[in-house]
Motif scaffolding. Structure first.
Motif, PDB file in Angstrom:
ATOM      1  N   GLU A   1      85.258 -80.691  -8.867  1.00 11.78           N
ATOM      2  CA  GLU A   1      84.080 -80.671  -9.732  1.00 11.78           C
ATOM      3  C   GLU A   1      82.830 -80.340  -8.905  1.00 11.78           C
ATOM      4  O   GLU A   1      82.800 -79.331  -8.235  1.00 11.78           O
ATOM      5  CB  GLU A   1      83.937 -82.011 -10.472  1.00 11.78           C
ATOM      6  CG  GLU A   1      85.193 -82.440 -11.237  1.00 11.78           C
ATOM      7  CD  GLU A   1      85.593 -81.490 -12.359  1.00 11.78           C
ATOM      8  OE1 GLU A   1      84.752 -80.699 -12.816  1.00 11.78           O
ATOM      9  OE2 GLU A   1      86.763 -81.537 -12.777  1.00 11.78           O
ATOM     10  N   ASN A   2      81.806 -81.238  -8.891  1.00  6.67           N
ATOM     11  CA  ASN A   2      80.549 -80.903  -8.219  1.00  6.67           C
ATOM     12  C   ASN A   2      80.474 -81.430  -6.795  1.00  6.67           C
ATOM     13  O   ASN A   2      79.445 -81.331  -6.146  1.00  6.67           O
ATOM     14  CB  ASN A   2      79.356 -81.456  -9.019  1.00  6.67           C
ATOM     15  CG  ASN A   2      79.348 -82.981  -9.042  1.00  6.67           C
ATOM     16  OD1 ASN A   2      80.395 -83.603  -9.020  1.00  6.67           O
ATOM     17  ND2 ASN A   2      78.161 -83.570  -9.094  1.00  6.67           N
ATOM     18  N   TYR A   3      81.567 -81.984  -6.277  1.00 10.25           N
ATOM     19  CA  TYR A   3      81.519 -82.555  -4.942  1.00 10.25           C
ATOM     20  C   TYR A   3      82.723 -82.121  -4.121  1.00 10.25           C
ATOM     21  O   TYR A   3      83.688 -81.553  -4.628  1.00 10.25           O
ATOM     22  CB  TYR A   3      81.450 -84.085  -5.011  1.00 10.25           C
ATOM     23  CG  TYR A   3      82.653 -84.741  -5.643  1.00 10.25           C
ATOM     24  CD1 TYR A   3      83.744 -85.125  -4.871  1.00 10.25           C
ATOM     25  CD2 TYR A   3      82.709 -84.995  -7.012  1.00 10.25           C
ATOM     26  CE1 TYR A   3      84.846 -85.728  -5.434  1.00 10.25           C
ATOM     27  CE2 TYR A   3      83.820 -85.593  -7.587  1.00 10.25           C
ATOM     28  CZ  TYR A   3      84.878 -85.961  -6.795  1.00 10.25           C
ATOM     29  OH  TYR A   3      85.985 -86.553  -7.352  1.00 10.25           O
TER      30      TYR A   3
ATOM     31  N   ASP B   1      76.948 -79.127  -4.670  1.00 15.03           N
ATOM     32  CA  ASP B   1      76.326 -78.164  -5.572  1.00 15.03           C
ATOM     33  C   ASP B   1      75.313 -78.912  -6.432  1.00 15.03           C
ATOM     34  O   ASP B   1      75.551 -80.053  -6.836  1.00 15.03           O
ATOM     35  CB  ASP B   1      77.377 -77.467  -6.439  1.00 15.03           C
ATOM     36  CG  ASP B   1      76.784 -76.316  -7.234  1.00 15.03           C
ATOM     37  OD1 ASP B   1      76.177 -75.435  -6.615  1.00 15.03           O
ATOM     38  OD2 ASP B   1      76.901 -76.321  -8.463  1.00 15.03           O
ATOM     39  N   PHE B   2      74.202 -78.257  -6.719  1.00 16.30           N
ATOM     40  CA  PHE B   2      73.114 -78.964  -7.395  1.00 16.30           C
ATOM     41  C   PHE B   2      72.499 -78.108  -8.498  1.00 16.30           C
ATOM     42  O   PHE B   2      71.279 -78.036  -8.629  1.00 16.30           O
ATOM     43  CB  PHE B   2      72.031 -79.350  -6.380  1.00 16.30           C
ATOM     44  CG  PHE B   2      72.505 -80.303  -5.321  1.00 16.30           C
ATOM     45  CD1 PHE B   2      72.361 -81.667  -5.486  1.00 16.30           C
ATOM     46  CD2 PHE B   2      73.121 -79.824  -4.177  1.00 16.30           C
ATOM     47  CE1 PHE B   2      72.802 -82.545  -4.514  1.00 16.30           C
ATOM     48  CE2 PHE B   2      73.568 -80.684  -3.191  1.00 16.30           C
ATOM     49  CZ  PHE B   2      73.417 -82.058  -3.367  1.00 16.30           C
ATOM     50  N   LYS B   3      73.335 -77.473  -9.288  1.00 20.82           N
ATOM     51  CA  LYS B   3      72.816 -76.636 -10.363  1.00 20.82           C
ATOM     52  C   LYS B   3      72.732 -77.425 -11.666  1.00 20.82           C
ATOM     53  O   LYS B   3      73.727 -77.577 -12.388  1.00 20.82           O
ATOM     54  CB  LYS B   3      73.679 -75.397 -10.566  1.00 20.82           C
ATOM     55  CG  LYS B   3      73.105 -74.447 -11.622  1.00 20.82           C
ATOM     56  CD  LYS B   3      73.954 -73.206 -11.799  1.00 20.82           C
ATOM     57  CE  LYS B   3      73.338 -72.292 -12.849  1.00 20.82           C
ATOM     58  NZ  LYS B   3      74.135 -71.076 -13.067  1.00 20.82           N
ATOM     59  N   GLY B   4      71.581 -77.908 -11.982  1.00 19.27           N
ATOM     60  CA  GLY B   4      71.304 -78.532 -13.272  1.00 19.27           C
ATOM     61  C   GLY B   4      72.335 -79.548 -13.710  1.00 19.27           C
ATOM     62  O   GLY B   4      72.766 -80.400 -12.941  1.00 19.27           O
TER      63      GLY B   4
ATOM     64  N   GLY C   1      80.107 -73.773  -0.961  1.00 18.68           N
ATOM     65  CA  GLY C   1      79.301 -72.952  -1.854  1.00 18.68           C
ATOM     66  C   GLY C   1      79.592 -73.302  -3.290  1.00 18.68           C
ATOM     67  O   GLY C   1      80.727 -73.651  -3.635  1.00 18.68           O
ATOM     68  N   GLY C   2      78.555 -73.216  -4.138  1.00 22.47           N
ATOM     69  CA  GLY C   2      78.725 -73.589  -5.542  1.00 22.47           C
ATOM     70  C   GLY C   2      77.996 -72.666  -6.477  1.00 22.47           C
ATOM     71  O   GLY C   2      77.637 -71.530  -6.129  1.00 22.47           O
ATOM     72  N   THR C   3      77.721 -73.168  -7.668  1.00 20.97           N
ATOM     73  CA  THR C   3      77.096 -72.346  -8.704  1.00 20.97           C
ATOM     74  C   THR C   3      75.596 -72.186  -8.490  1.00 20.97           C
ATOM     75  O   THR C   3      74.972 -71.344  -9.130  1.00 20.97           O
ATOM     76  CB  THR C   3      77.354 -72.970 -10.083  1.00 20.97           C
ATOM     77  OG1 THR C   3      76.943 -74.345 -10.062  1.00 20.97           O
ATOM     78  CG2 THR C   3      78.819 -72.911 -10.453  1.00 20.97           C
ATOM     79  N   ASP C   4      74.995 -72.994  -7.601  1.00 23.07           N
ATOM     80  CA  ASP C   4      73.554 -72.852  -7.358  1.00 23.07           C
ATOM     81  C   ASP C   4      73.218 -71.700  -6.421  1.00 23.07           C
ATOM     82  O   ASP C   4      72.043 -71.404  -6.187  1.00 23.07           O
ATOM     83  CB  ASP C   4      72.954 -74.165  -6.837  1.00 23.07           C
ATOM     84  CG  ASP C   4      73.557 -74.621  -5.509  1.00 23.07           C
ATOM     85  OD1 ASP C   4      74.354 -73.855  -4.932  1.00 23.07           O
ATOM     86  OD2 ASP C   4      73.242 -75.742  -5.069  1.00 23.07           O
TER      87      ASP C   4
END
Length: 415
Positions: free
Chosen positions: A93-95, A154-157, A177-180
């Motif tokens: 997920e985000n981590y 990742d820190f996109k909204g 790397g992520g969506t931000d």
């Protein structure tokens, strides 16, 4: 000339969840990860670890360890091992979740069955290194995945998502790397932040470190391929090429290789897909520090996965629509093997067996072999047998015969 074959008898395992990531843990153990996410579909999330065997005729695999990750799907992972410790980092997920990989030997008695009756005879059905001096006891290697640090990468909204994790070859730096659109570097394995590489405006698709840990390549959905200095974190260049008829192309995957007999020189392989799916896709070979596209191989469908063997000799590519896998000679990009319809859906990951010929390796049974996964829940293997060559003594005899005939012909003609 590449040999073509349909997918026959090369399925190693079927897992009960879609597969998104594949990594070699040892020279004969592979870990796959995936899942159904947080949706209430009943599809689990987690890892499966398999040991790979070869019986002299075909490859097979046995499940060794299963690790479930609750409601968090495993989208990507990267492993690192030295003589002391083994680690695994997974994008969930985000981590990013850090695992300590512990190994253990499991002993159990092995009994040969004859018909419906258990015989008193015992036999060794696995490689010698797994069997104790007491032939009734078999030792098998198993793994425990122990969760350690967990960091948000990742820190996109409201919908952050870790897209890529990659550990450099020395095991000192982790890149995520992520969506931000940001690429973050972390000290490994302490997971302390180091720096942020800012150059992309859209989500990251792939990251890789060069074999000498001096370069980083990053790809994103903004269409950019950016080369970074891994020591300073500064941008070196953006890799550009002249696209066919000015069409728009997006890079999808990237992997560094090596240039034989040239120290501290690396080759870069990337796959590029046209935004118009009717146009050709390309496997590209770059000399990155010269910003030079050296060679390319054309495909008539969208590409989805890429792998380079650890010694840089072979490259593998997976496709989106047909689920096919092809293996190429890295130097020339010549196709050695094309497995049409290796999977029933798009290929999500590829990983070569190590080329190292050790007591625990199974790579010596073929010139090369690559593992492939897909959202069709299958782990498959595709191998290239050793290419036949003329024995040296036959070559010498042919040469002597040619010289003899030439001499006789010249004597006959008075030359």
């Amino acid at each position: 000339m590449a040999s073509k074959r349909k997918n026959k008898k090369n399925i190693l395992a079927k897992v009960n969840f879609p597969l998104y990531t594949v990594q070699m843990l040892t020279s004969r153990h592979v870990i796959v990860g995936g899942g159904g996410g947080t949706s209430k579909t009943g599809v689990e999330n987690g890892f499966e670890i398999y040991e790979i065997f070869h019986d002299g005729h075909k490859f097979s695999a046995k499940e060794v360890t299963r690790h479930e990750t609750g409601g968090n799907v495993v989208m990507n992972c990267c492993a690192f091992s030295d003589r002391k410790n083994s680690f695994l980092v997974a994008g969930q997920e985000n981590y990013s979740q850090l695992y300590k990989v512990n190994t253990k030997l499991i002993e159990h008695e092995q009994v040969e069955t004859v018909g419906d009756t258990a015989s008193v005879r015992h036999r060794n059905t696995k490689p010698k290194e797994h069997v104790d001096n007491n032939k009734n006891i078999k030792k098998e290697l198993a793994f425990d995945l122990n969760p350690l640090d967990c960091i948000q990468t990742d820190f996109k909204g409201s919908e952050p998502l870790c897209r890529v994790v990659r550990i450099n070859h020395s095991g000192k730096i982790l890149a995520t790397g992520g969506t931000d659109g940001d690429v973050r570097l972390w000290k490994f394995p302490t997971m302390q932040p180091m720096s942020i590489l800012k150059g992309h405006t859209k989500e990251i698709d792939d990251i890789d470190f060069s074999k000498f840990d001096n370069l980083i390549i990053t790809l994103a959905k903004d269409g950019l391929a950016i080369l970074w200095d891994a020591q300073t974190g500064k941008q070196k260049s953006k890799l550009t090429w002249k696209t066919p008829e000015g069409s728009k192309y997006l890079y999808k995957r990237c992997r560094f290789g090596v240039i034989e007999d040239q120290k501290n020189k690396c080759m870069l392989y990337m796959i590029a897909n046209a935004t118009n799916s009717k146009q050709a896709s390309f496997l590209q070979q770059w000399i990155p520090e010269e910003n030079t596209l050296k060679k390319f191989s054309e495909f008539n469908e969208t590409l989805s996965a890429l792998a380079v063997r650890d010694d840089g000799r072979f490259v593998a590519v997976g496709t989106m629509f047909s689920g096919s896998v092809s293996i190429h000679i890295a130097f020339s990009l010549q196709k050695l093997l094309v497995v049409v319809g290796a999977h029933s859906m798009f290929v999500t990951g590829l990983e070569f067996l190590s080329h190292e010929n050790t007591n625990h390796s199974i790579s010596s049974v073929a010139e090369t072999a690559v593992l492939s996964i897909s959202v069709d829940n299958q782990l498959c293997i595709h191998s290239v047998p050793y290419r036949r060559s003329i024995p040296l003594w036959i070559g010498i005899m042919v040469l002597v015969l040619v010289l003899f005939i030439t001499f006789m012909l010249c004597a006959y003609m008075g030359l």
